[in-house]
Design an enzyme around this catalytic site. Sequence first.
Site, PDB file in Angstrom:
ATOM      1  N   SER A  11       0.864  -1.188   0.000  1.00 45.39           N
ATOM      2  CA  SER A  11       0.000   0.000   0.000  1.00 45.39           C
ATOM      3  C   SER A  11       0.894   1.229   0.000  1.00 45.39           C
ATOM      4  O   SER A  11       2.069   1.159   0.386  1.00 45.39           O
ATOM      5  CB  SER A  11      -0.936  -0.016   1.204  1.00 45.39           C
ATOM      6  N   ASP A 104      -1.771  14.578  16.536  1.00 43.73           N
ATOM      7  CA  ASP A 104      -1.020  15.466  17.433  1.00 43.73           C
ATOM      8  C   ASP A 104      -1.586  16.860  17.298  1.00 43.73           C
ATOM      9  O   ASP A 104      -1.775  17.336  16.172  1.00 43.73           O
ATOM     10  CB  ASP A 104       0.464  15.496  17.046  1.00 43.73           C
ATOM     11  N   PHE A 211      12.502  14.599  10.836  1.00 50.87           N
ATOM     12  CA  PHE A 211      11.249  13.877  10.992  1.00 50.87           C
ATOM     13  C   PHE A 211      11.416  12.719  11.990  1.00 50.87           C
ATOM     14  O   PHE A 211      10.546  12.471  12.830  1.00 50.87           O
ATOM     15  CB  PHE A 211      10.815  13.373   9.616  1.00 50.87           C
ATOM     16  N   HIS A 261       3.798  -1.069   3.703  1.00 53.36           N
ATOM     17  CA  HIS A 261       3.086   0.202   3.483  1.00 53.36           C
ATOM     18  C   HIS A 261       4.157   1.278   3.279  1.00 53.36           C
ATOM     19  O   HIS A 261       4.957   1.533   4.178  1.00 53.36           O
ATOM     20  CB  HIS A 261       2.221   0.517   4.705  1.00 53.36           C
TER      21      HIS A 261
HETATM   22  P1  FAD Z   1      -2.610   6.528  20.249  1.00 57.32           P
HETATM   23  O1  FAD Z   1      -2.705   5.105  19.851  1.00 57.32           O
HETATM   24  O2  FAD Z   1      -3.778   7.128  20.937  1.00 57.32           O
HETATM   25  O3  FAD Z   1      -1.305   6.671  21.181  1.00 57.32           O
HETATM   26  C1  FAD Z   1      -0.788   7.944  21.528  1.00 57.32           C
HETATM   27  C2  FAD Z   1      -0.042   7.864  22.851  1.00 57.32           C
HETATM   28  O4  FAD Z   1      -0.957   7.670  23.921  1.00 57.32           O
HETATM   29  C3  FAD Z   1       0.941   6.704  22.959  1.00 57.32           C
HETATM   30  O5  FAD Z   1       2.044   7.132  23.720  1.00 57.32           O
HETATM   31  C4  FAD Z   1       0.160   5.623  23.696  1.00 57.32           C
HETATM   32  O6  FAD Z   1       1.002   4.747  24.436  1.00 57.32           O
HETATM   33  C5  FAD Z   1      -0.743   6.446  24.595  1.00 57.32           C
HETATM   34  N1  FAD Z   1      -2.084   5.849  24.800  1.00 57.32           N
HETATM   35  C6  FAD Z   1      -2.838   5.256  23.841  1.00 57.32           C
HETATM   36  N2  FAD Z   1      -4.029   4.886  24.344  1.00 57.32           N
HETATM   37  C7  FAD Z   1      -4.032   5.258  25.648  1.00 57.32           C
HETATM   38  C8  FAD Z   1      -4.985   5.156  26.703  1.00 57.32           C
HETATM   39  N3  FAD Z   1      -6.196   4.614  26.486  1.00 57.32           N
HETATM   40  N4  FAD Z   1      -4.645   5.659  27.921  1.00 57.32           N
HETATM   41  C9  FAD Z   1      -3.440   6.226  28.133  1.00 57.32           C
HETATM   42  N5  FAD Z   1      -2.486   6.342  27.171  1.00 57.32           N
HETATM   43  C10 FAD Z   1      -2.778   5.876  25.934  1.00 57.32           C
HETATM   44  N6  FAD Z   1      -0.664  12.027  12.167  1.00 57.32           N
HETATM   45  C11 FAD Z   1      -1.482  12.933  11.586  1.00 57.32           C
HETATM   46  O7  FAD Z   1      -1.647  14.033  12.121  1.00 57.32           O
HETATM   47  N7  FAD Z   1      -2.133  12.650  10.410  1.00 57.32           N
HETATM   48  C12 FAD Z   1      -2.005  11.466   9.786  1.00 57.32           C
HETATM   49  O8  FAD Z   1      -2.608  11.244   8.745  1.00 57.32           O
HETATM   50  C13 FAD Z   1      -1.157  10.477  10.382  1.00 57.32           C
HETATM   51  N8  FAD Z   1      -1.000   9.249   9.824  1.00 57.32           N
HETATM   52  C14 FAD Z   1      -0.239   8.300  10.453  1.00 57.32           C
HETATM   53  C15 FAD Z   1      -0.163   7.007   9.898  1.00 57.32           C
HETATM   54  C16 FAD Z   1       0.620   6.031  10.510  1.00 57.32           C
HETATM   55  C17 FAD Z   1       0.663   4.651   9.903  1.00 57.32           C
HETATM   56  C18 FAD Z   1       1.351   6.334  11.685  1.00 57.32           C
HETATM   57  C19 FAD Z   1       2.227   5.300  12.329  1.00 57.32           C
HETATM   58  C20 FAD Z   1       1.266   7.596  12.244  1.00 57.32           C
HETATM   59  C21 FAD Z   1       0.464   8.589  11.655  1.00 57.32           C
HETATM   60  N9  FAD Z   1       0.327   9.871  12.199  1.00 57.32           N
HETATM   61  C22 FAD Z   1      -0.492  10.803  11.600  1.00 57.32           C
HETATM   62  C23 FAD Z   1       1.034  10.238  13.433  1.00 57.32           C
HETATM   63  C24 FAD Z   1       0.172  10.008  14.688  1.00 57.32           C
HETATM   64  O9  FAD Z   1      -0.974  10.829  14.646  1.00 57.32           O
HETATM   65  C25 FAD Z   1       1.017  10.356  15.913  1.00 57.32           C
HETATM   66  O10 FAD Z   1       2.035   9.420  16.063  1.00 57.32           O
HETATM   67  C26 FAD Z   1       0.233  10.537  17.208  1.00 57.32           C
HETATM   68  O11 FAD Z   1       1.129  11.094  18.183  1.00 57.32           O
HETATM   69  C27 FAD Z   1      -0.306   9.263  17.816  1.00 57.32           C
HETATM   70  O12 FAD Z   1      -1.383   8.773  17.148  1.00 57.32           O
HETATM   71  P2  FAD Z   1      -1.909   7.273  17.493  1.00 57.32           P
HETATM   72  O13 FAD Z   1      -3.147   7.065  16.737  1.00 57.32           O
HETATM   73  O14 FAD Z   1      -0.822   6.305  17.351  1.00 57.32           O
HETATM   74  O15 FAD Z   1      -2.251   7.487  19.050  1.00 57.32           O
END
Ligand code: FAD
Length: 280
Positions: A11, A104, A211, A261
């Site tokens: 992908s 973020d 980055f 990916h």
């Molecule tokens: P989460 O899974 O919510 O985790 C974030 C943090 O919180 C982690 O440290 C985790 O350990 C902690 N955590 C998770 N759940 C809980 C809970 N229930 N209680 C307490 N702590 C918790 N960013 C963008 O802005 N736009 C994009 O399109 C984008 N695409 C991405 C695609 C991929 C494949 C990846 C790997 C990253 C992408 N990102 C994107 C970056 C991402 O948004 C950041 O890394 C962000 O900081 C975390 O998102 P997450 O969904 O992994 O968060």
Amino acid sequence: MSTQEHPLGISFEFFPPNTDAGRDKLMGVRDALAERRPRFFSVTYGAGGSTQDRTLHTVQAVRQSGITTAPHMSCIGSEKARLRDLLTRYREAGIDRLVALRGDLPSGMGGIGELRYANELVEFIRAETGDHFEIAVAAYPESHPQAPSFEKDLENFARKMKAGADFAVTQYFFSAEAYFHFVERARALGVEAPIVPGIMPITNYTKLARFSDACGAEIPRWIRKQLEAYGDDSEAIADFGEEVVSRLCQRLLDGGAPGLHFYTLNQAKPTLRVLDNIGC
Ligand code: FAD
């Protein structure tokens, strides 16, 4: 190795361009990559919904290739009503796959919203739309930069998968061992869904270093040292990057990775060179 041997295949990820020239260029990139018959394309989403419309427009343009295209969607800084509205727009546009993220929040950009973590977003999407969307989430083989510990991050990842995600895509990394270790530990916590490695082709050392610092991906010293030594020689960087990333991909596939990916950064050539080397 053919894509059929990997259930998830390959992908490609794009970001939404913000100029006409960028949009035109992306259509050429899309067509070049579509020839590799990817399982899907995906389009990133700006923090706090800042690219909401551009993401949707880009998804619609990219999917004219006939290849399923998934918007990314993040919850931080958004109210449920806005997310619900977005899900409705996606459904109405015929979209059935999403990459669900926390995202973020840039400093100074309002409150965190009603959903604080990606597991809550996945639960919300399932509660609102049942099984309509296939949902991918993010995974961090080298740990998310804000995580208090590797173990906690892994538990949080497992919680997110169990909330209803169908598969995960990882942050990029350059150590195959980090990926295999993460997958093994996730399996021990009961995560059975595919965890697809995210691959960053190397083309520009300065950007990659900046980055990687921000997202917590480690550039091994031996790679860093060689890239530094190439200075402004972009051809040498591209050749070395191609070799390193191709070898990484081959190791991942040989070790059982369910697909790849690519973070294309809206460029076709670096990804195509790697795919040629691994016979995809
Ligand atoms: P989460 O899974 O919510 O985790 C974030 C943090 O919180 C982690 O440290 C985790 O350990 C902690 N955590 C998770 N759940 C809980 C809970 N229930 N209680 C307490 N702590 C918790 N960013 C963008 O802005 N736009 C994009 O399109 C984008 N695409 C991405 C695609 C991929 C494949 C990846 C790997 C990253 C992408 N990102 C994107 C970056 C991402 O948004 C950041 O890394 C962000 O900081 C975390 O998102 P997450 O969904 O992994 O968060």
